[in-house]
Design an enzyme around this catalytic site. Structure first.
Site, PDB file in Angstrom:
ATOM      1  CB  THR A   1     -34.981  14.027   9.565  1.00  0.00           C
ATOM      2  OG1 THR A   1     -34.375  15.227  10.078  1.00  0.00           O
ATOM      3  CG2 THR A   1     -35.329  14.212   8.097  1.00  0.00           C
ATOM      4  N   GLY A   2     -35.613  14.087  12.747  1.00  0.00           N
ATOM      5  CA  GLY A   2     -35.229  13.675  14.104  1.00  0.00           C
ATOM      6  C   GLY A   2     -36.334  12.867  14.779  1.00  0.00           C
TER       7      GLY A   2
ATOM      8  CG  HIS B   1     -31.318  12.298  13.096  1.00  0.00           C
ATOM      9  ND1 HIS B   1     -31.823  13.525  13.447  1.00  0.00           N
ATOM     10  CD2 HIS B   1     -31.566  12.159  11.767  1.00  0.00           C
ATOM     11  CE1 HIS B   1     -32.362  14.105  12.382  1.00  0.00           C
ATOM     12  NE2 HIS B   1     -32.216  13.295  11.355  1.00  0.00           N
TER      13      HIS B   1
ATOM     14  CG  ASN C   1     -37.830  22.990  11.903  1.00  0.00           C
ATOM     15  OD1 ASN C   1     -37.609  21.939  11.323  1.00  0.00           O
ATOM     16  ND2 ASN C   1     -36.876  23.866  12.116  1.00  0.00           N
TER      17      ASN C   1
ATOM     18  CB  CYS D   1     -35.813  17.954  14.218  1.00  0.00           C
ATOM     19  SG  CYS D   1     -34.713  17.224  12.995  1.00  0.00           S
TER      20      CYS D   1
ATOM     21  CG  ASN E   1     -29.484  16.882  12.755  1.00  0.00           C
ATOM     22  OD1 ASN E   1     -29.524  18.103  12.768  1.00  0.00           O
ATOM     23  ND2 ASN E   1     -29.301  16.192  11.626  1.00  0.00           N
TER      24      ASN E   1
ATOM     25  CB  CYS F   1     -35.380  19.495   6.010  1.00  0.00           C
ATOM     26  SG  CYS F   1     -36.265  20.563   7.153  1.00  0.00           S
ATOM     27  N   GLY F   2     -37.427  16.919   7.375  1.00  0.00           N
ATOM     28  CA  GLY F   2     -38.802  16.399   7.426  1.00  0.00           C
ATOM     29  C   GLY F   2     -39.837  17.502   7.465  1.00  0.00           C
ATOM     30  CG  ASN F   3     -40.548  19.806  10.914  1.00  0.00           C
ATOM     31  OD1 ASN F   3     -41.527  19.076  11.036  1.00  0.00           O
ATOM     32  ND2 ASN F   3     -39.677  19.993  11.892  1.00  0.00           N
TER      33      ASN F   3
ATOM     34  CG  ASN G   1     -28.769  23.189   8.854  1.00  0.00           C
ATOM     35  OD1 ASN G   1     -29.920  22.863   9.117  1.00  0.00           O
ATOM     36  ND2 ASN G   1     -27.841  22.306   8.495  1.00  0.00           N
TER      37      ASN G   1
ATOM     38  CD  GLU H   1     -33.130  21.047  13.112  1.00  0.00           C
ATOM     39  OE1 GLU H   1     -32.568  21.337  12.053  1.00  0.00           O
ATOM     40  OE2 GLU H   1     -34.354  21.142  13.296  1.00  0.00           O
TER      41      GLU H   1
HETATM   42  N1  LIG Z   1     -30.261  20.342  10.719  1.00  0.00           N
HETATM   43  C1  LIG Z   1     -30.552  19.282   9.788  1.00  0.00           C
HETATM   44  C2  LIG Z   1     -31.413  19.716   8.638  1.00  0.00           C
HETATM   45  C3  LIG Z   1     -32.811  20.168   9.058  1.00  0.00           C
HETATM   46  C4  LIG Z   1     -33.678  19.069   9.665  1.00  0.00           C
HETATM   47  C5  LIG Z   1     -35.073  19.538   9.921  1.00  0.00           C
HETATM   48  N2  LIG Z   1     -35.308  20.567  10.808  1.00  0.00           N
HETATM   49  C6  LIG Z   1     -36.137  18.449   9.944  1.00  0.00           C
HETATM   50  O1  LIG Z   1     -37.295  18.800  10.191  1.00  0.00           O
HETATM   51  O2  LIG Z   1     -35.853  17.287   9.629  1.00  0.00           O
HETATM   52  C7  LIG Z   1     -29.250  18.698   9.224  1.00  0.00           C
HETATM   53  O3  LIG Z   1     -28.254  19.430   9.063  1.00  0.00           O
HETATM   54  O4  LIG Z   1     -29.223  17.493   8.968  1.00  0.00           O
END
Ligand SMILES: N[C@@H](CCC[C@H](N)C(=O)O)C(=O)O
Length: 284
Positions: A228-229, A168, A14, A226, A199, A76-78, A67, A217
């Protein structure tokens, strides 16, 4: 012509263009379009989006994430793991444990160092938000949306919704290779029941300590991982009695593995890699 220095980093594939706003100055109104142009694989650098490493009034450092369609995410966790690595290796922080501000609150980072290099980072992502208002998702006010029936494109599915500071929705599948990422993903992302978009995650449970995961995403489409995912997937799997609290769960993403644990005090911990790819100057 203007320019800024950037660092490209990835966490499980990511990948984002990171800009050190302690040193760089970019006009606020240019940020969304720059996120689109740096992300372009043909005419830009190529990435899932752009992340700003900013000064903060409430923590040593603040993360802002855009994004690759130019929309700004709240978490964004990563990205958090890469920001933690950058902050430690570039002297923004000196301690191995420090806070990072995001648009959805403050999290705690713990860097794991090998010979001066941050190889892995653990983030206390805080408590998941589960009510319909917190996701946000339209409909009757309820404390959580767990295994709820929902129809998309004329077909009925069971969904679970979790906010990790960003929204999510989780679908369980029997075989991860058959997850309808490119067909269902974009439809659900923009479904009007999710007023801020969502997401979209597909999860195959292997056993109580292991799940497979794929993501579409919001604002970026398919990505390799992802963070957070992955947290949302483990929270969802606890709520659906598929895994347990206080047990670390290995989440197998397309780009590699994350370890996620939802503790009984309510906090979700995420541990995984963060890597530097290259540095350069971007002209605009
Ligand atoms: N697309 C997400 C933001 C990015 C999340 C990410 N890649 C992660 O690692 O958590 C959004 O718009 O919420």
């Amino acid at each position: 012509m203007k320019k800024f220095n950037f660092t490209k980093m990835h966490a499980l594939g990511n990948n984002y263009i990171y800009v050190d706003m302690f040193k760089e100055q970019i006009e606020e109104e240019r940020l969304a379009s720059l996120a689109v142009s740096v992300s372009d694989i043909y005419k830009g650098i190529g990435s899932d989006g752009m992340i700003l490493i900013c000064p903060s009034e409430v923590a040593p450092v603040k993360m802002r994430i855009f994004n690759n369609d130019g929309s700004e995410g709240r978490n964004c966790g990563n990205g958090l793991r890469c920001v933690a690595k950058y902050a430690y290796e570039n002297g923004i922080v000196e301690s191995e444990q420090f806070a990072i501000e995001t648009l959805s609150g403050i999290v705690q980072a713990y860097v794991h160092i090998d010979r001066g290099i941050v190889e892995e980072v653990t983030i206390n992502m805080g408590k998941p938000r589960l009510s319909r208002e917190q996701i946000p998702m339209k409909g009757e006010s309820v404390e959580s949306i767990v295994n709820e029936k929902a129809t998309f494109a004329g077909q009925e599915y069971n969904i679970t919704a979790v906010s990790m500071g960003n929204p999510h929705v989780i679908f369980y599948v029997d075989y991860i290779e058959e997850a309808p990422l490119t067909t269902l993903g974009p439809i659900v992302e923009k479904d009007e029941r999710f007023p801020e978009g969502v997401n979209v995650e597909f999860v195959e449970v292997v056993n109580e300590k292991e799940v497979h995961f794929r993501v579409w995403e919001r604002g970026s489409g398919i990505t390799q991982a992802c963070g957070t995912g992955a947290c949302a997937a483990v929270v969802s799997s606890v709520l659906n009695d598929k895994v347990e609290r206080d047990v670390p769960v290995v989440v197998h993403l397309a780009g590699g593995d994350l370890t996620i644990e939802w503790k009984s005090d309510g906090d979700v911990f995420m541990k995984g890699e963060a890597k530097t790819v290259c540095k350069g100057e971007y002209y605009y």
